[in-house]
Motif scaffolding. Structure first.
Motif, PDB file in Angstrom:
ATOM      1  N   MET A   1      -2.078 -18.760  -4.296  1.00  0.00           N
ATOM      2  CA  MET A   1      -2.990 -18.966  -3.174  1.00  0.00           C
ATOM      3  C   MET A   1      -3.208 -17.649  -2.431  1.00  0.00           C
ATOM      4  SD  MET A   1      -3.374 -21.770  -0.429  1.00  0.00           S
ATOM      5  CE  MET A   1      -4.170 -21.460   1.117  1.00  0.00           C
ATOM      6  N   LEU A   2      -4.416 -17.403  -2.023  1.00  0.00           N
ATOM      7  CA  LEU A   2      -4.804 -16.205  -1.304  1.00  0.00           C
ATOM      8  C   LEU A   2      -4.233 -16.243   0.110  1.00  0.00           C
ATOM      9  CD1 LEU A   2      -6.624 -13.682  -0.961  1.00  0.00           C
ATOM     10  CD2 LEU A   2      -8.449 -15.246  -0.315  1.00  0.00           C
ATOM     11  N   ALA A   3      -3.556 -15.164   0.489  1.00  0.00           N
ATOM     12  CA  ALA A   3      -3.063 -15.027   1.860  1.00  0.00           C
ATOM     13  C   ALA A   3      -4.206 -14.440   2.682  1.00  0.00           C
ATOM     14  CB  ALA A   3      -1.836 -14.135   1.900  1.00  0.00           C
ATOM     15  N   ILE A   4      -5.001 -15.297   3.288  1.00  0.00           N
ATOM     16  CA  ILE A   4      -6.280 -14.870   3.868  1.00  0.00           C
ATOM     17  C   ILE A   4      -6.142 -13.891   5.029  1.00  0.00           C
ATOM     18  CG2 ILE A   4      -7.504 -16.908   3.083  1.00  0.00           C
ATOM     19  CD1 ILE A   4      -7.365 -17.998   5.907  1.00  0.00           C
ATOM     20  N   TYR A   5      -4.989 -13.867   5.702  1.00  0.00           N
ATOM     21  CA  TYR A   5      -4.816 -12.980   6.848  1.00  0.00           C
ATOM     22  C   TYR A   5      -3.944 -11.771   6.514  1.00  0.00           C
ATOM     23  CZ  TYR A   5      -6.170 -17.378   9.077  1.00  0.00           C
ATOM     24  OH  TYR A   5      -6.814 -18.537   9.414  1.00  0.00           O
ATOM     25  N   ALA A   6      -3.557 -11.618   5.277  1.00  0.00           N
ATOM     26  CA  ALA A   6      -2.606 -10.574   4.903  1.00  0.00           C
ATOM     27  C   ALA A   6      -3.198  -9.178   5.040  1.00  0.00           C
ATOM     28  CB  ALA A   6      -2.132 -10.786   3.470  1.00  0.00           C
ATOM     29  N   PRO A   7      -2.441  -8.250   5.621  1.00  0.00           N
ATOM     30  CA  PRO A   7      -2.891  -6.865   5.672  1.00  0.00           C
ATOM     31  C   PRO A   7      -3.216  -6.352   4.267  1.00  0.00           C
ATOM     32  CG  PRO A   7      -1.044  -7.171   7.132  1.00  0.00           C
ATOM     33  CD  PRO A   7      -1.171  -8.438   6.330  1.00  0.00           C
ATOM     34  N   GLY A   8      -4.334  -5.651   4.164  1.00  0.00           N
ATOM     35  CA  GLY A   8      -4.791  -5.135   2.881  1.00  0.00           C
ATOM     36  C   GLY A   8      -5.858  -5.990   2.232  1.00  0.00           C
ATOM     37  N   THR A   9      -6.063  -7.204   2.731  1.00  0.00           N
ATOM     38  CA  THR A   9      -7.088  -8.079   2.178  1.00  0.00           C
ATOM     39  C   THR A   9      -8.465  -7.515   2.517  1.00  0.00           C
ATOM     40  OG1 THR A   9      -5.616  -9.969   2.474  1.00  0.00           O
ATOM     41  CG2 THR A   9      -7.942 -10.456   2.076  1.00  0.00           C
ATOM     42  N   VAL A  10      -9.357  -7.508   1.532  1.00  0.00           N
ATOM     43  CA  VAL A  10     -10.694  -6.935   1.713  1.00  0.00           C
ATOM     44  C   VAL A  10     -11.733  -8.050   1.622  1.00  0.00           C
ATOM     45  CG1 VAL A  10     -12.349  -5.202   0.897  1.00  0.00           C
ATOM     46  CG2 VAL A  10      -9.887  -4.822   0.570  1.00  0.00           C
ATOM     47  N   TYR A  11     -12.624  -8.065   2.616  1.00  0.00           N
ATOM     48  CA  TYR A  11     -13.697  -9.040   2.666  1.00  0.00           C
ATOM     49  C   TYR A  11     -15.047  -8.336   2.740  1.00  0.00           C
ATOM     50  CZ  TYR A  11     -10.169 -12.570   3.669  1.00  0.00           C
ATOM     51  OH  TYR A  11      -9.089 -13.413   3.593  1.00  0.00           O
ATOM     52  N   ARG A  12     -16.084  -9.075   2.341  1.00  0.00           N
ATOM     53  CA  ARG A  12     -17.466  -8.596   2.458  1.00  0.00           C
ATOM     54  C   ARG A  12     -18.282  -9.751   3.053  1.00  0.00           C
ATOM     55  NH1 ARG A  12     -19.432  -7.115  -2.974  1.00  0.00           N
ATOM     56  NH2 ARG A  12     -19.283  -9.339  -3.264  1.00  0.00           N
ATOM     57  N   GLU A  13     -19.028  -9.432   4.117  1.00  0.00           N
ATOM     58  CA  GLU A  13     -19.882 -10.441   4.728  1.00  0.00           C
ATOM     59  C   GLU A  13     -20.960  -9.775   5.568  1.00  0.00           C
ATOM     60  OE1 GLU A  13     -18.500 -12.936   8.067  1.00  0.00           O
ATOM     61  OE2 GLU A  13     -16.709 -11.677   8.119  1.00  0.00           O
ATOM     62  N   PHE A  14     -21.970 -10.544   5.912  1.00  0.00           N
ATOM     63  CA  PHE A  14     -23.038 -10.062   6.774  1.00  0.00           C
ATOM     64  C   PHE A  14     -22.507 -10.036   8.200  1.00  0.00           C
ATOM     65  CE2 PHE A  14     -26.794 -10.253   9.388  1.00  0.00           C
ATOM     66  CZ  PHE A  14     -27.669  -9.392   8.729  1.00  0.00           C
ATOM     67  N   SER A  88     -11.861 -18.075  13.547  1.00  0.00           N
ATOM     68  CA  SER A  88     -13.200 -17.608  13.194  1.00  0.00           C
ATOM     69  C   SER A  88     -13.263 -17.175  11.731  1.00  0.00           C
ATOM     70  CB  SER A  88     -13.607 -16.449  14.099  1.00  0.00           C
ATOM     71  OG  SER A  88     -14.816 -15.882  13.663  1.00  0.00           O
ATOM     72  N   LEU A  89     -12.276 -16.413  11.287  1.00  0.00           N
ATOM     73  CA  LEU A  89     -12.273 -15.971   9.887  1.00  0.00           C
ATOM     74  C   LEU A  89     -12.174 -17.162   8.948  1.00  0.00           C
ATOM     75  CD1 LEU A  89     -12.310 -13.717   7.772  1.00  0.00           C
ATOM     76  CD2 LEU A  89      -9.819 -13.630   7.970  1.00  0.00           C
ATOM     77  N   LEU A  90     -11.313 -18.114   9.248  1.00  0.00           N
ATOM     78  CA  LEU A  90     -11.157 -19.291   8.396  1.00  0.00           C
ATOM     79  C   LEU A  90     -12.468 -20.078   8.311  1.00  0.00           C
ATOM     80  CD1 LEU A  90      -9.312 -20.999   6.649  1.00  0.00           C
ATOM     81  CD2 LEU A  90      -8.577 -22.198   8.712  1.00  0.00           C
ATOM     82  N   THR A  91     -13.144 -20.237   9.427  1.00  0.00           N
ATOM     83  CA  THR A  91     -14.438 -20.943   9.443  1.00  0.00           C
ATOM     84  C   THR A  91     -15.442 -20.224   8.554  1.00  0.00           C
ATOM     85  OG1 THR A  91     -14.016 -21.766  11.675  1.00  0.00           O
ATOM     86  CG2 THR A  91     -16.313 -21.743  10.930  1.00  0.00           C
ATOM     87  N   MET A  99     -16.499 -14.314   0.128  1.00  0.00           N
ATOM     88  CA  MET A  99     -16.214 -13.200   1.032  1.00  0.00           C
ATOM     89  C   MET A  99     -15.067 -12.338   0.520  1.00  0.00           C
ATOM     90  SD  MET A  99     -16.515 -14.784   4.902  1.00  0.00           S
ATOM     91  CE  MET A  99     -15.360 -13.562   5.520  1.00  0.00           C
ATOM     92  N   TYR A 100     -14.047 -12.959  -0.040  1.00  0.00           N
ATOM     93  CA  TYR A 100     -12.885 -12.209  -0.533  1.00  0.00           C
ATOM     94  C   TYR A 100     -13.306 -11.385  -1.748  1.00  0.00           C
ATOM     95  CZ  TYR A 100      -8.578 -11.104  -2.959  1.00  0.00           C
ATOM     96  OH  TYR A 100      -7.572 -10.435  -3.604  1.00  0.00           O
ATOM     97  N   ILE A 101     -13.047 -10.056  -1.694  1.00  0.00           N
ATOM     98  CA  ILE A 101     -13.428  -9.207  -2.819  1.00  0.00           C
ATOM     99  C   ILE A 101     -12.277  -8.365  -3.368  1.00  0.00           C
ATOM    100  CG2 ILE A 101     -15.886  -9.148  -2.284  1.00  0.00           C
ATOM    101  CD1 ILE A 101     -15.410  -6.359  -1.022  1.00  0.00           C
TER     102      ILE A 101
END
Length: 141
Positions: A1-14, A88-91, A99-101
């Motif tokens: 499972m993705l640790a969505i708040y973990a340091p180092g996680t990279v996201y892309r969004e508008f 907000s990020l979870l929503t 978003m996760y890249i």
């Protein structure tokens, strides 16, 4: 499972907060109880915005080689950080699962964290709230 708040996680969004609003990549640098701290990735160093050598020194160059989350060489702006609530990020992730890249490697994350800790442009209160403080080790006598 993705640790969505973990340091180092990279996201892309508008992001509407950029000028002009556009799709941006960002990296989670740290988290606290309620929020995450992020830094934006830029294609180049904007001399108009980053006019001093101090600000340019806070740009972490990231080669695209070996970094699947990048399409080309880029810069992580460690002179300015942003807070996002975890809610907000979870929503936003629920609305756009693409978003996760990727994930930044440990060495890059350590270099980025060091730059943020040393940045005089970032409020000390924010650094403390994410435990991003430099620790002075006393010299032995």
């Amino acid at each position: 499972m993705l640790a969505i708040y973990a340091p180092g996680t990279v996201y892309r969004e508008f992001l509407w907060t950029t000028t002009p609003p556009k799709v941006k990549r960002y990296i989670i640098l740290a988290e606290n109880t309620d929020s995450i701290l992020i830094a934006l990735i830029n294609s180049a160093i904007n001399i108009n915005y980053l006019g001093t050598q101090e600000l340019r020194n806070l740009q972490l160059k990231l080669s695209a080689d070996g970094r699947s989350y990048l399409d080309h060489d880029s810069y992580l702006n460690c002179s300015q950080v942003y807070e996002i609530t975890k809610v907000s990020l979870l929503t936003r992730l629920k609305a756009d699962r693409n978003m996760y890249i990727g994930t930044m490697n440990r060495a890059d994350l350590e270099r980025a964290t060091h730059l943020v800790v040393s940045a005089g442009t970032i409020n000390a209160k924010i650094k403390r709230s994410y435990a991003l403080v430099s620790v002075k080790i006393p010299e032995s006598r």
